[in-house]
Write a protein that holds these residues in place. Structure first.
Motif, mmCIF file in Angstrom:
data_model
loop_
_atom_site.group_PDB
_atom_site.id
_atom_site.type_symbol
_atom_site.label_atom_id
_atom_site.label_comp_id
_atom_site.label_asym_id
_atom_site.label_seq_id
_atom_site.Cartn_x
_atom_site.Cartn_y
_atom_site.Cartn_z
ATOM 1 N N LYS A 41 15.184 -52.514 -34.297
ATOM 2 C CA LYS A 41 15.680 -52.618 -35.659
ATOM 3 C C LYS A 41 16.254 -54.017 -35.903
ATOM 4 C CE LYS A 41 18.041 -48.731 -35.001
ATOM 5 N NZ LYS A 41 19.094 -47.757 -35.222
ATOM 6 N N ARG A 42 16.214 -54.433 -37.155
ATOM 7 C CA ARG A 42 16.742 -55.753 -37.506
ATOM 8 C C ARG A 42 18.223 -55.879 -37.105
ATOM 9 N NH1 ARG A 42 14.884 -60.054 -40.270
ATOM 10 N NH2 ARG A 42 16.461 -61.431 -41.090
ATOM 11 N N SER A 43 18.986 -54.802 -37.240
ATOM 12 C CA SER A 43 20.406 -54.852 -36.867
ATOM 13 C C SER A 43 20.562 -55.125 -35.366
ATOM 14 C CB SER A 43 21.115 -53.568 -37.258
ATOM 15 O OG SER A 43 20.528 -52.456 -36.606
ATOM 16 N N ASP A 44 19.659 -54.586 -34.552
ATOM 17 C CA ASP A 44 19.691 -54.863 -33.111
ATOM 18 C C ASP A 44 19.386 -56.335 -32.852
ATOM 19 O OD1 ASP A 44 20.211 -52.178 -32.600
ATOM 20 O OD2 ASP A 44 18.087 -51.705 -32.283
ATOM 21 N N LEU A 45 18.393 -56.849 -33.560
ATOM 22 C CA LEU A 45 18.022 -58.255 -33.410
ATOM 23 C C LEU A 45 19.180 -59.156 -33.823
ATOM 24 C CD1 LEU A 45 15.820 -60.293 -32.726
ATOM 25 C CD2 LEU A 45 15.017 -60.105 -35.070
ATOM 26 N N ASN A 46 19.822 -58.842 -34.925
ATOM 27 C CA ASN A 46 20.973 -59.634 -35.373
ATOM 28 C C ASN A 46 22.077 -59.643 -34.325
ATOM 29 O OD1 ASN A 46 19.787 -60.326 -37.796
ATOM 30 N ND2 ASN A 46 20.712 -58.651 -38.918
ATOM 31 N N SER A 47 22.271 -58.530 -33.649
ATOM 32 C CA SER A 47 23.282 -58.445 -32.596
ATOM 33 C C SER A 47 22.922 -59.366 -31.431
ATOM 34 C CB SER A 47 23.418 -57.008 -32.118
ATOM 35 O OG SER A 47 24.329 -56.934 -31.046
ATOM 36 N N TYR A 48 21.652 -59.365 -31.045
ATOM 37 C CA TYR A 48 21.204 -60.263 -29.968
ATOM 38 C C TYR A 48 21.433 -61.722 -30.349
ATOM 39 C CZ TYR A 48 18.838 -56.554 -27.339
ATOM 40 O OH TYR A 48 18.559 -55.447 -26.594
ATOM 41 N N ILE A 49 21.078 -62.075 -31.569
ATOM 42 C CA ILE A 49 21.237 -63.456 -32.027
ATOM 43 C C ILE A 49 22.713 -63.837 -32.066
ATOM 44 C CG2 ILE A 49 20.970 -64.982 -34.029
ATOM 45 C CD1 ILE A 49 18.289 -63.495 -34.562
ATOM 46 N N ARG A 50 23.544 -62.958 -32.574
ATOM 47 C CA ARG A 50 24.981 -63.217 -32.682
ATOM 48 C C ARG A 50 25.592 -63.480 -31.296
ATOM 49 N NH1 ARG A 50 25.693 -59.879 -36.322
ATOM 50 N NH2 ARG A 50 25.753 -58.013 -35.049
ATOM 51 N N ASN A 51 25.097 -62.796 -30.274
ATOM 52 C CA ASN A 51 25.663 -62.919 -28.929
ATOM 53 C C ASN A 51 24.971 -63.973 -28.068
ATOM 54 O OD1 ASN A 51 27.636 -60.875 -29.281
ATOM 55 N ND2 ASN A 51 26.029 -59.343 -29.081
ATOM 56 N N ALA A 52 23.873 -64.542 -28.540
ATOM 57 C CA ALA A 52 23.114 -65.510 -27.744
ATOM 58 C C ALA A 52 23.745 -66.899 -27.797
ATOM 59 C CB ALA A 52 21.678 -65.586 -28.253
ATOM 60 N N LYS A 53 23.603 -67.635 -26.717
ATOM 61 C CA LYS A 53 24.015 -69.047 -26.691
ATOM 62 C C LYS A 53 22.829 -69.939 -27.038
ATOM 63 C CE LYS A 53 27.453 -68.299 -23.123
ATOM 64 N NZ LYS A 53 27.838 -68.550 -21.745
ATOM 65 N N ARG A 54 21.646 -69.525 -26.590
ATOM 66 C CA ARG A 54 20.430 -70.310 -26.786
ATOM 67 C C ARG A 54 19.381 -69.402 -27.415
ATOM 68 N NH1 ARG A 54 18.716 -71.924 -21.398
ATOM 69 N NH2 ARG A 54 20.229 -73.587 -21.653
ATOM 70 N N ILE A 55 18.678 -69.937 -28.416
ATOM 71 C CA ILE A 55 17.646 -69.178 -29.108
ATOM 72 C C ILE A 55 16.371 -70.008 -29.127
ATOM 73 C CG2 ILE A 55 16.962 -68.157 -31.317
ATOM 74 C CD1 ILE A 55 20.046 -67.796 -31.787
ATOM 75 N N VAL A 56 15.276 -69.413 -28.685
ATOM 76 C CA VAL A 56 13.976 -70.063 -28.706
ATOM 77 C C VAL A 56 13.185 -69.485 -29.873
ATOM 78 C CG1 VAL A 56 11.829 -70.493 -27.454
ATOM 79 C CG2 VAL A 56 14.004 -70.366 -26.204
ATOM 80 N N VAL A 57 12.708 -70.379 -30.747
ATOM 81 C CA VAL A 57 11.922 -69.978 -31.911
ATOM 82 C C VAL A 57 10.495 -70.461 -31.689
ATOM 83 C CG1 VAL A 57 11.647 -70.199 -34.407
ATOM 84 C CG2 VAL A 57 13.945 -70.219 -33.401
ATOM 85 N N LYS A 58 9.555 -69.528 -31.619
ATOM 86 C CA LYS A 58 8.137 -69.861 -31.429
ATOM 87 C C LYS A 58 7.442 -69.785 -32.775
ATOM 88 C CE LYS A 58 3.908 -70.044 -29.591
ATOM 89 N NZ LYS A 58 3.022 -69.981 -30.728
ATOM 90 N N VAL A 59 6.819 -70.888 -33.173
ATOM 91 C CA VAL A 59 6.079 -70.946 -34.433
ATOM 92 C C VAL A 59 4.607 -71.103 -34.090
ATOM 93 C CG1 VAL A 59 5.753 -72.192 -36.596
ATOM 94 C CG2 VAL A 59 8.036 -72.012 -35.592
ATOM 95 N N GLY A 60 3.819 -70.110 -34.436
ATOM 96 C CA GLY A 60 2.381 -70.158 -34.175
ATOM 97 C C GLY A 60 1.669 -71.095 -35.133
#
Length: 94
Positions: free
Chosen positions: A2-21
């Motif tokens: 769920k988007r709310s789960d994803l938001n929680s992961y992002i909120r708690n992450a120090k580093r985020i990798v964004v892959k753009v195809g």
């Protein structure tokens, strides 16, 4: 997930990798521009939130394969490859 789960992961992450195809940065110019403007805004917000953001594009994937060719014959999972590329990125960005 769920988007709310994803938001929680992002909120708690120090580093985020964004892959753009490549499909996201090619094709209809208006759709591509809308996507890129939105992406830039999202990345800016992550920077403001003190997150380390790594942007990976299809070109970067090809470059990563070139770097990893030094290890031919060995196999790596995606997480190991991403972590390796992130370390290379940090070396070049400082």
């Amino acid at each position: 997930m769920k988007r709310s789960d994803l938001n929680s992961y992002i909120r708690n992450a120090k580093r985020i990798v964004v892959k753009v195809g490549s499909a996201r940065v090619s094709g209809d110019e208006k759709l591509m521009n809308d996507f890129l403007f939105s992406l830039v805004g999202d990345i800016r917000q992550l920077f403001d939130d003190k997150k380390e953001v790594i942007l990976v594009s299809s070109g970067a994937v090809a470059q990563g394969k070139k770097i990893m060719s030094d290890y031919s014959g060995k196999t790596f999972d995606k997480k190991t490859i991403i972590e390796s590329l992130a370390e290379k990125f940090k070396e070049y960005s400082h």
